[in-house]
Design a protein around this motif. Structure first.
Motif, short mmCIF file in Angstrom:
data_model
loop_
_atom_site.label_atom_id
_atom_site.label_comp_id
_atom_site.label_asym_id
_atom_site.label_seq_id
_atom_site.Cartn_x
_atom_site.Cartn_y
_atom_site.Cartn_z
N PRO A 147 -4.97 -23.17 21.38
CA PRO A 147 -5.65 -21.89 21.17
C PRO A 147 -6.07 -21.69 19.72
CG PRO A 147 -3.28 -21.56 21.32
CD PRO A 147 -3.53 -23.01 21.62
N SER A 148 -5.48 -22.48 18.81
CA SER A 148 -5.81 -22.39 17.39
C SER A 148 -5.55 -23.76 16.76
CB SER A 148 -4.94 -21.33 16.72
OG SER A 148 -3.63 -21.82 16.52
N ARG A 235 -12.13 -10.55 22.85
CA ARG A 235 -11.36 -11.78 22.59
C ARG A 235 -10.78 -12.35 23.87
NH1 ARG A 235 -6.89 -10.56 19.32
NH2 ARG A 235 -6.74 -12.75 18.68
N HIS A 238 -7.35 -10.94 24.97
CA HIS A 238 -6.17 -11.22 24.14
C HIS A 238 -5.43 -9.92 23.84
CE1 HIS A 238 -3.53 -13.11 21.35
NE2 HIS A 238 -4.29 -14.16 21.10
N SER A 304 -1.27 -14.12 15.93
CA SER A 304 -2.19 -13.70 16.98
C SER A 304 -2.93 -14.89 17.57
CB SER A 304 -3.19 -12.68 16.43
OG SER A 304 -4.15 -12.33 17.41
N ASP A 308 0.30 -17.47 23.39
CA ASP A 308 -0.04 -18.12 24.68
C ASP A 308 -0.28 -17.08 25.78
OD1 ASP A 308 2.55 -17.22 25.38
OD2 ASP A 308 2.88 -18.95 26.66
N PHE A 309 -1.30 -16.25 25.61
CA PHE A 309 -1.52 -15.17 26.57
C PHE A 309 -2.15 -15.66 27.88
CE2 PHE A 309 -5.60 -15.45 24.52
CZ PHE A 309 -6.54 -14.98 25.42
N ARG A 310 -2.56 -16.93 27.93
CA ARG A 310 -3.08 -17.48 29.19
C ARG A 310 -2.70 -18.96 29.26
NH1 ARG A 310 -9.62 -17.36 27.86
NH2 ARG A 310 -9.51 -18.64 25.96
N MET A 318 -2.06 -15.21 33.30
CA MET A 318 -2.69 -14.52 32.17
C MET A 318 -2.00 -13.19 31.92
SD MET A 318 -6.71 -15.14 33.24
CE MET A 318 -7.38 -15.12 31.59
N ILE A 320 -3.37 -10.04 29.89
CA ILE A 320 -4.60 -9.63 29.21
C ILE A 320 -4.68 -8.11 29.09
CG2 ILE A 320 -5.91 -11.68 29.84
CD1 ILE A 320 -7.13 -10.13 32.16
#
Length: 389
Positions: A147-148, A235, A238, A304, A308-310, A318, A320
């Motif tokens: 994710p990043s 986002r 997120h 942020s 790991d929101f998904r 998810m 969200i």
């Protein structure tokens, strides 16, 4: 989300490190992104017995912390070796090489015993050979998603992780609690951030689990459509603000962290140490001052970005921040896919999201942050699937 057969060089000792890292989440709906886990590896799985009752009693932060402790203990026992893991709210799953079997079993046993002593929580745990998963007609395949730039997470497909969890619940491959004088190494496990309120409606916990006999291509298309619908949210839905979550003093999770880190030591002394440590952290966050390679502004922004929101864990999961209109569209889309026999789904709305973290070092960007709904999250969404079934 297709099933894959083992082989094609998967037995390399550097299997996980050699996997390609995917930057696009949508592409993980396609099973071509996944590689079969080596035959001689193992799967570990753990969950909390009676988590629904604990949630009803307002102990979901404790539930999340104990679930994340399973992963924290495995990271510390691995001695720097990377391995795939996934957080499930009230438990966790992970996979590892054969030569780590005893260390992994010991770390899991210690967490089970610790949860019982510290919180009067009963955990189930099991370690299952990957070969047994395939012998039962299931697959365990994994992909890496970043994710990043600082962190990546494992995504699982093939039904193998879910089958291993089912075997655990039937009492097979069981790992017993370690003796009372053996404590897990939970260094880095942290619970300091404040809950994050929904900014656009409600925090939605969503599960979409493929049916075993559903056409692979049709399931993948349904997953992509669900993800595409959330892209229109800020986002991608997120739930953690781009500038990072909030920090208060004393932190709400202070006692949980003290119980995680004290080993056999004094709980009071550990609380006092954490009070001093977190008060200093508050000073740094409020003033923006850095110290010893720690940049507070960069750290909260990375927190942020790393969350790991998904994820894919034998299905789409998810957490969200979702407005009412998008919720209705998602529910209709999921109901249509279920009516076509493609998947089962669960939805649960709440006002806030929470985050439990594993931070090896505040001066590096590889800290991981597990996001869930604050009032039941994935556990309650899964219960909705069971009720519908």
């Amino acid at each position: 989300m297709n099933e894959q057969s083992a082989g094609s060089g998967a037995l390399r000792p550097d299997f996980y490190d050699a996997l390609p890292i995917h930057a696009g989440f949508e592409g993980l709906a396609d099973g071509a992104a996944y590689r079969p886990v080596p035959d001689d590896w193992f799967v570990g799985t753990a969950d909390i017995v009676g988590s629904t009752e604990l949630i009803a009693a307002g102990r979901y932060k404790v539930v999340n912390t104990v679930g994340a402790a399973v992963i924290s203990a495995q990271i510390n026992a691995a001695g720097g070796r990377r391995f795939p893991f996934v957080f499930g709210g009230d438990g966790a799953g992970f996979s590892f090489e054969a030569d780590r079997l005893e260390a992994a079993r010991d770390a899991l046993a210690r967490v089970i015993g610790w949860a019982r002593r510290e919180f009067e929580i009963e955990m189930r745990g099991a370690i299952v050979p990957v070969g047994a998963i395939r012998a039962a007609g299931h697959e365990l395949a994994v992909a890496r998603y970043a994710p990043s730039p600082g962190v990546d997470y494992a995504m699982f497909s093939g039904g193998g992780m879910a089958w291993a969890e089912g075997e655990m619940k039937r009492g097979r491959y069981r790992v017993e609690a370690a003796p009372a004088d053996q404590y897990p190494d939970l260094a880095g496990l942290s619970c300091r951030w404040t809950p994050m309120r929904a900014r656009h409606g409600r925090i939605l916990s969503l599960l979409a689990i493929p049916r075993a006999d559903a056409p692979i291509a049709a399931v993948a298309d349904a997953m992509r459509r669900i993800i595409a619908l959330t892209v229109g949210l800020e986002r991608g839905g997120h739930p953690v603000p781009a500038a990072g979550p909030g920090f208060e003093w004393p932190p709400l999770g202070l006692e949980l962290e003290a119980r995680a880190r004290r080993g056999g030591g004094s709980l009071i002394l550990n609380k006092l140490r954490l009070l001093a440590e977190t008060l200093f952290a508050l000073f740094l966050f409020r003033t923006g001052r850095g110290v010893g390679g720690f940049d507070p502004g960069h750290y909260v922004e990375t927190t942020s970005a790393n969350a790991d929101f998904r994820k894919f864990d034998d299905g789409l999961k998810m957490t969200i921040d979702c407005d009412a209109e998008t919720y209705k569209k998602l529910e209709a889309m999921l109901a249509e896919a279920a009516a076509k026999g493609l998947l089962d789904y669960g939805l649960f709305e709440q006002d806030e999201a929470i985050m439990t973290c594993i931070v090896p070092s505040v001066s590096s960007d590889d800290h991981v942050h597990f996001v869930d709904g604050a009032s039941g999250g994935y556990t309650t969404a899964a219960l909705a699937i069971k009720r519908r079934g």
